[in-house]
Design an enzyme around this catalytic site. Structure first.
Site, short mmCIF file in Angstrom:
data_model
loop_
_atom_site.label_atom_id
_atom_site.label_comp_id
_atom_site.label_asym_id
_atom_site.label_seq_id
_atom_site.Cartn_x
_atom_site.Cartn_y
_atom_site.Cartn_z
N ALA A 203 0.85 -1.20 0.00
CA ALA A 203 0.00 0.00 0.00
C ALA A 203 0.88 1.24 0.00
CB ALA A 203 -0.91 0.01 1.23
N ARG B 126 0.63 5.77 -1.37
CA ARG B 126 -0.32 6.79 -1.85
C ARG B 126 -0.25 6.88 -3.37
NH1 ARG B 126 1.27 11.12 2.67
NH2 ARG B 126 3.25 10.57 1.74
N LYS C 58 9.87 4.31 15.32
CA LYS C 58 10.21 4.54 16.75
C LYS C 58 9.26 5.52 17.41
CE LYS C 58 12.73 6.88 13.73
NZ LYS C 58 13.69 6.71 12.70
N ILE D 115 22.08 -1.22 12.82
CA ILE D 115 22.83 -1.86 13.92
C ILE D 115 21.89 -2.80 14.69
CG2 ILE D 115 24.17 -1.47 16.02
CD1 ILE D 115 24.67 1.39 15.08
N GLU E 20 13.90 12.59 9.12
CA GLU E 20 12.49 12.24 9.26
C GLU E 20 11.66 13.12 8.33
OE1 GLU E 20 11.34 9.63 11.33
OE2 GLU E 20 13.48 9.35 11.16
N ASP F 259 13.63 12.50 17.80
CA ASP F 259 13.85 11.16 17.23
C ASP F 259 14.80 10.35 18.13
OD1 ASP F 259 13.84 9.22 14.82
OD2 ASP F 259 15.96 9.60 15.16
N LYS G 227 14.07 6.77 20.34
CA LYS G 227 14.91 5.56 20.34
C LYS G 227 15.42 5.26 21.75
CE LYS G 227 16.34 6.56 15.61
NZ LYS G 227 17.26 7.38 14.82
#
Ligand code: NDP
Ligand code: HSE
Length: 439
Positions: A43, A45, A105, A136, A190, A201, A205
């Site tokens: 899916a 857009r 996240k 990682i 982002e 961000d 995390k």
């Protein structure tokens, strides 16, 4: 054996990378997973754009709900991002008995408790290796490799965009905006890059890492967050002159009173491992009581490094499909009924070292007053530099003072800074950066 059918939500940087890695390494992956892993439905857009990348065998549409409710799909891979629709889709997938792999996240840091509880109740897996530090395998290491240890702290560079910006600004003297645009072009940032720049961000995390390390619920709202947007170029240069580099660090530490959970720029010794993590690379240091310090280093963002983690989760889920839910590795490393309610400490209760910079009128008694004030607040000075400040006038010479302190309680440092700023000879606000030796 029948292949595992994957429904992919999103075919952007990470989704596109996942498609490519699965296609390129299909045989090797099947040899490891024991079954073929096949993307059968996608899916997005922009359906026309997606069709150019995918073969004719894949069903492509614009309705992600149709993917998560499709009875033929075994695993849903959520790579749309954001919180609202992603939360809805992940919960819907779980309700339909699908296992979920996600790189999101933001979603897990805010709604992880709800999502993991729903997954446990339905007996499905939610895997999220790609959500922390890109390629990682830090989730795997903390959830499985380090289970013998009482984890003492975790610290690292866990946002590629900001590390890329700080590295390029320091090494090439490039302006902030130019480097940010490069990071966006390279697919590191982002969708809303303020998440990167303001430390959000990294805090998403770190929230997940703290849960994995200490067996506490995900508590993003308790994290202290400070980004790099207010960093002055002169502090980056001064740090270098003093033998440090400034990095955006995520730190979570167990203390007797509770748990530190904080993201902020910090001076780290320029010879330390973390100081030498440059560009979009990430590195996470974990200290366990048995193993000591271990370091995990690699690409923290970008198409294929992140896809590497997504595909590893797909293989993991495929391998675990036949094990009964009670005997799977717990989502957050600790058994759900063994989570601790250890409090997250306020930033005022953090103990670390500090870099303090201020401008003063260059006159007798200034240093004596300042050092007395710091001493009264219980702050010990490690070293000090004084240099002329060019903005002095004929009637008043000015000087910049830089103090590096030993460890102190942040509440005391803030109190001392307020008192310093009220002194009659102080001509600037005090720039305060934390310093971490991580030894
Ligand atoms: P992109 O913006 O590159 O891709 C998003 C994809 O989702 C696009 O294919 C977009 O479709 C699709 N999409 C968005 N909204 C909808 C919708 N309503 N219905 C259907 N499809 C939709 O994002 P990234 O790949 O960079 O990031 C995806 C996730 O991975 C995020 O959670 C991010 O935080 C995380 N992540 C990203 C990393 C990176 O290096 N980029 C690293 C680690 C994690 P269309 O193209 O048609 O608009
Ligand atoms: N925007 C994130 C970063 C992507 O720069 O690290 C990887 O999570």
């Amino acid at each position: 054996m029948e292949s595992i059918k994957v429904g992919l939500l999103g075919l952007g940087v990470v989704g596109g990378g996942t498609w490519k890695v699965l296609a390129r390494n299909a045989q090797e992956i099947a040899r490891r997973a024991g079954r073929n892993i096949e993307v059968t439905r996608v899916a997005v857009r922009d359906v026309a754009k997606a069709r150019k990348l995918l073969g004719a065998d894949v069903l492509v549409g614009a309705d992600p709900h149709a993917v998560v409710t499709d009875p033929s799909i075994d695993i849903v891979v959520e790579l749309i991002g954001g919180e609202t629709l992603a939360r809805e889709l992940v919960l819907e997938a779980i309700a339909h008995g699908k296992h979920v792999v996600t790189a999101n996240k933001a979603l897990l840091a805010k709604h992880g408790s709800e999502i993991f509880a729903a997954a446990s109740a339905r007996g499905v897996i939610v895997a999220f290796e790609a959500a922390v530090a890109g390629g990682i395998p830090i989730i795997k290491a903390m959830r499985e490799g380090l289970t013998a240890n009482r984890i003492e702290w975790v610290a690292g560079i866990i946002n590629g965009t900001t590390n890329f910006i700080l590295s390029e600004m320091r090494a090439r003297g490039l302006p902030f905006e130019t480097v940010l645009a490069q990071a966006q072009k390279l697919g590191y940032a982002e969708a809303d890059p303020t998440f990167d720049i303001e430390g959000v961000d990294a805090a998403h995390k770190l929230t997940l890492l703290a849960s994995l390390a200490f067996g506490i619920p995900v508590q993003f709202d308790k994290a202290y967050i400070e980004g790099i947007s207010k960093l002055a170029a002169e502090d980056i240069k001064m740090a270098e002159r003093l033998g440090y580099r400034i990095k955006l660090l995520g730190i979570t530490k167990r203390r007797p009173e509770g748990i530190e959970l904080r993201v902020h720029p910090a001076l780290v010794p320029s010879k330390s491992m973390l100081a030498n993590v440059e560009g979009a690379m990430n590195a996470v240091l974990v200290r366990g009581d048995a193993v000591g310090q271990t370091l995990y280093y690699g690409k923290g963002a970008g198409e294929e490094p992140t896809a590497s983690a997504v595909v590893a989760d797909l293989v993991d889920v495929t391998r675990l499909l036949t094990s009964d839910p009670e005997h799977r590795v717990p989502h957050l490393a600790f058994q759900p009924d063994a989570m601790a309610d250890t409090p997250i400490l306020s930033i005022d209760d953090v103990i670390t070292s500090y870099y303090l910079r201020l401008t003063v009128a260059d006159q007798p008694g200034v240093l004596a007053d300042l050092t007395r004030l710091l001493a009264d607040a219980g702050i010990s000075i490690g070293s000090m530099i004084q240099q002329p400040n060019e903005s002095g006038t004929a009637s008043e010479n000015m000087a910049d003072l830089i103090f590096l302190t030993h460890e102190a309680l942040e509440r005391n440092v803030n109190r001392a800074i307020s008192a310093i700023e009220a002194l009659p000879f102080v001509r600037s606000s005090v720039t305060r950066l934390r310093m971490e030796s991580l030894s």
